[in-house]
Motif scaffolding. Structure first.
Motif, short mmCIF file in Angstrom:
data_model
loop_
_atom_site.label_atom_id
_atom_site.label_comp_id
_atom_site.label_asym_id
_atom_site.label_seq_id
_atom_site.Cartn_x
_atom_site.Cartn_y
_atom_site.Cartn_z
N TYR A 1 0.84 -1.21 0.00
CA TYR A 1 0.00 0.00 0.00
C TYR A 1 0.87 1.26 0.00
CZ TYR A 1 -3.83 -3.16 1.15
OH TYR A 1 -4.75 -4.17 1.12
N SER B 1 2.83 1.81 -3.44
CA SER B 1 2.00 2.20 -4.59
C SER B 1 1.32 3.55 -4.42
CB SER B 1 0.93 1.12 -4.85
OG SER B 1 0.06 1.01 -3.73
N TRP B 2 1.46 4.15 -3.23
CA TRP B 2 0.73 5.39 -2.97
C TRP B 2 1.50 6.61 -3.47
CZ3 TRP B 2 -4.14 6.10 -1.88
CH2 TRP B 2 -4.57 7.38 -1.50
N ARG C 1 -7.89 5.48 4.17
CA ARG C 1 -9.05 4.74 3.65
C ARG C 1 -8.64 3.67 2.65
NH1 ARG C 1 -12.25 10.48 3.30
NH2 ARG C 1 -12.98 10.49 5.49
N SER C 2 -7.50 3.86 2.01
CA SER C 2 -7.02 2.83 1.07
C SER C 2 -6.62 1.55 1.78
CB SER C 2 -5.83 3.37 0.27
OG SER C 2 -4.63 3.37 1.05
N LEU C 3 -6.45 1.62 3.10
CA LEU C 3 -6.04 0.45 3.89
C LEU C 3 -7.23 -0.38 4.37
CD1 LEU C 3 -3.29 2.15 6.14
CD2 LEU C 3 -2.98 0.93 3.98
N GLN C 4 -8.44 -0.01 3.95
CA GLN C 4 -9.63 -0.69 4.44
C GLN C 4 -9.58 -2.22 4.27
OE1 GLN C 4 -12.40 0.88 6.16
NE2 GLN C 4 -12.37 -1.29 6.64
N HIS D 1 -3.80 12.91 5.19
CA HIS D 1 -3.55 11.52 4.79
C HIS D 1 -4.82 10.65 4.88
CE1 HIS D 1 0.61 12.87 5.49
NE2 HIS D 1 0.96 11.92 4.66
N ASP E 1 -7.13 10.02 2.74
CA ASP E 1 -7.34 9.16 1.58
C ASP E 1 -6.45 7.92 1.65
OD1 ASP E 1 -9.23 10.84 0.55
OD2 ASP E 1 -7.86 11.90 -0.79
N PHE E 2 -5.22 8.09 2.09
CA PHE E 2 -4.35 6.92 2.23
C PHE E 2 -4.88 5.98 3.31
CE2 PHE E 2 -0.81 4.89 4.53
CZ PHE E 2 -0.40 4.00 3.53
#
Length: 484
Positions: free
Chosen positions: A128, A131-132, A210-213, A205, A207-208
């Motif tokens: 994660y 790729s962020w 939330r990308s870890l959901q 941060h 948005d990042f």
């Protein structure tokens, strides 16, 4: 303070009272038997030995520390002459089980025990983070990892370490508004900046987060909260050791953080000297004592030559008897005290342009050289503009201007002392109506203000003598129009 901690403190207090009672009996018996000076000295040594032994309670048999040591041993950590203990004066720390000699290696923590960005990038978070875009900072990467590992609970590989980390901190990021308001003006400004910096990290941060959901068992907004990030940020900021890492294209910014389990239980003392660094040969972070530590005494480390404001802002405590302690004189106070001077704005601008408006301090010995230099320049009328540069280079003025500078320094100290006393009165009132969390924060600020009061009192005594002079005095005429 946990229930276990309170019980341990009660035990310490009771043991100290018993030891003191027995000591009093022993001393009384020696005097009654007429043993004189030598007996008193022997009794004093016995008392000191007893007191050093009872002012701490070992924590090595408590389950969290048993798990921590097992975790570290599985990663290659070997024995050490130190054990976790609760001390009456500093709280949690490390106690020497045997005497540590000067130059002896006290602690050697293998690289596999260190929590670094390499640990994070090789974990489930790695894909994660890599790729962020935009890239995360090393600090944010470590903070997110701590929060996620804490969220996993006992399922986390790092649970034994997470479990012994403080649940909260006494850093300004945690301070209640009333506590921040009780700080000296400069520290108050920096405390608010720290609090805002943590809020900015969290908000920028999201948005990042939330990308870890996919790897979280609850909604990301409920796991990676501001409070959780604040805890992680303080954990890294207060407990990490300096360790330079190679640059990594997956992260942006300097990477110098390493969390060091067990080692981070070492408390700071300003008069202690140690050698601490990562050994590239042994691949261990090593602590070597310079002065040694007696058996059963607390082993300390030195975080650096920091004054008490810096220690409070960065680490959340104030060290007693700190030789580096000073009181800061802010530009706002200078302007307020000298507001009758018509040329003040130009002088302040000149000082600012020459980098002379920061780090103006007083110590117990008197005003700093930088402060006195700034005051000497401020004492000059605009008609002597040609002398301003000479003053900044260290030239002392005529006797009258020098005396003015000393009087102004005294006025500044008196104003600061009034503010300090008022703040202590305010803290005293707050302590009676605050909860335990806020009281702990207030005690830190109270220690800072008490130290400040002592420094200012000593400085005022030092300023009572005649102003010191060195070298040839600059000849200057007093400005008759200058308001005093």
């Amino acid at each position: 303070m946990t229930i276990t901690t309170r019980i341990c403190y009660t035990i310490i207090v009771q043991m100290n009272k018993q030891a003191q009672y027995k000591t009093d009996l022993c001393l009384g018996g020696d005097v009654m038997r007429g043993r004189g000076h030598h007996a008193g000295r022997a009794a004093r040594k016995r008392r000191q030995k007893r007191e050093s032994a009872v002012q701490s309670v070992s924590m090595c048999h408590q389950l969290p520390y048993v798990r921590l040591m097992k975790f570290l041993h599985q990663r290659g950590f070997t024995s050490t002459p130190l054990q976790p203990a609760l001390f009456a004066d500093t709280g949690r720390g490390l106690q020497a089980l045997r005497g540590i000699k000067p130059g002896q290696l006290v602690l050697s923590l293998p690289e596999s025990c260190l929590l670094t960005t390499s640990t994070v990038l090789h974990s489930y978070l790695g894909q994660y983070i890599k790729s962020w875009k935009p890239r995360l900072s090393p600090l944010v990467a470590l903070c997110v990892f701590l929060v996620c590992e804490r969220h996993l609970g006992e399922a986390s590989d790092w649970f034994p370490y997470i479990d012994v980390l403080p649940a909260a901190y006494t850093c300004p990021a945690y301070f209640a508004d009333d506590v921040v308001a009780a700080l000296p003006s400069g520290a108050r400004r920096r405390a608010l900046e720290q609090r805002e910096a943590v809020r900015e990290i969290h908000s920028s941060h999201r948005d990042f987060f939330r990308s870890l959901q996919p790897i979280l068992s609850r909604p990301a907004d409920e796991v990676l909260t501001y409070e959780a990030l604040r805890w992680a940020w303080c954990s890294v900021n207060t407990r990490s050791v300096f360790m330079s890492h190679p640059s990594n294209h997956s992260l942006c910014g300097q990477d110098v953080y390493a969390l060091a389990p067990f080692l981070d239980l070492l408390n700071h003392r300003p008069d202690v000297q140690v050698e601490a660094s990562f050994n590239d040969v042994t691949r261990c972070y090593e602590i070597r004592s310079v002065c040694g530590t007696p058996r059963y005494r607390q082993a300390f480390i030195n975080y650096g030559s920091h004054d008490s404001q810096r220690l409070m802002l960065e680490y959340g405590f104030v060290a007693p008897c700190n030789p580096n302690s000073v009181v800061y004189v802010e530009a706002d106070l200078l302007c307020d005290v000298l507001r009758g001077d018509g040329g003040l704005d130009q002088k302040i601008k000149f000082l600012k342009e020459n980098n002379f408006l920061h780090n103006l301090t007083v110590s117990s010995d008197g005003p700093s050289w930088r402060l006195m230099t700034a005051l000497r320049l401020l004492s000059l009328p605009q008609t002597l503009y040609n002398l301003w540069k000479a003053v900044l280079l260290g030239q002392v003025l005529c006797e009258e201007r020098e005396a003015w500078s000393v009087r102004t320094a005294r006025t500044l100290c008196q104003r600061l002392l009034q503010e300090s006393r008022a703040a202590l009165d305010k803290i005293s009132g707050l302590l009676g109506r605050s909860d335990q969390r806020v009281r702990e924060q207030l005690h830190v600020v109270e220690s800072l203000r008490q130290e400040e009061r002592c420094i200012l009192g000593s400085c005022l005594e030092a300023l009572e003598g005649p102003p010191g002079q060195s070298g040839e005095l600059l000849s200057c005429q007093p400005d008759v129009d200058e308001a005093r």
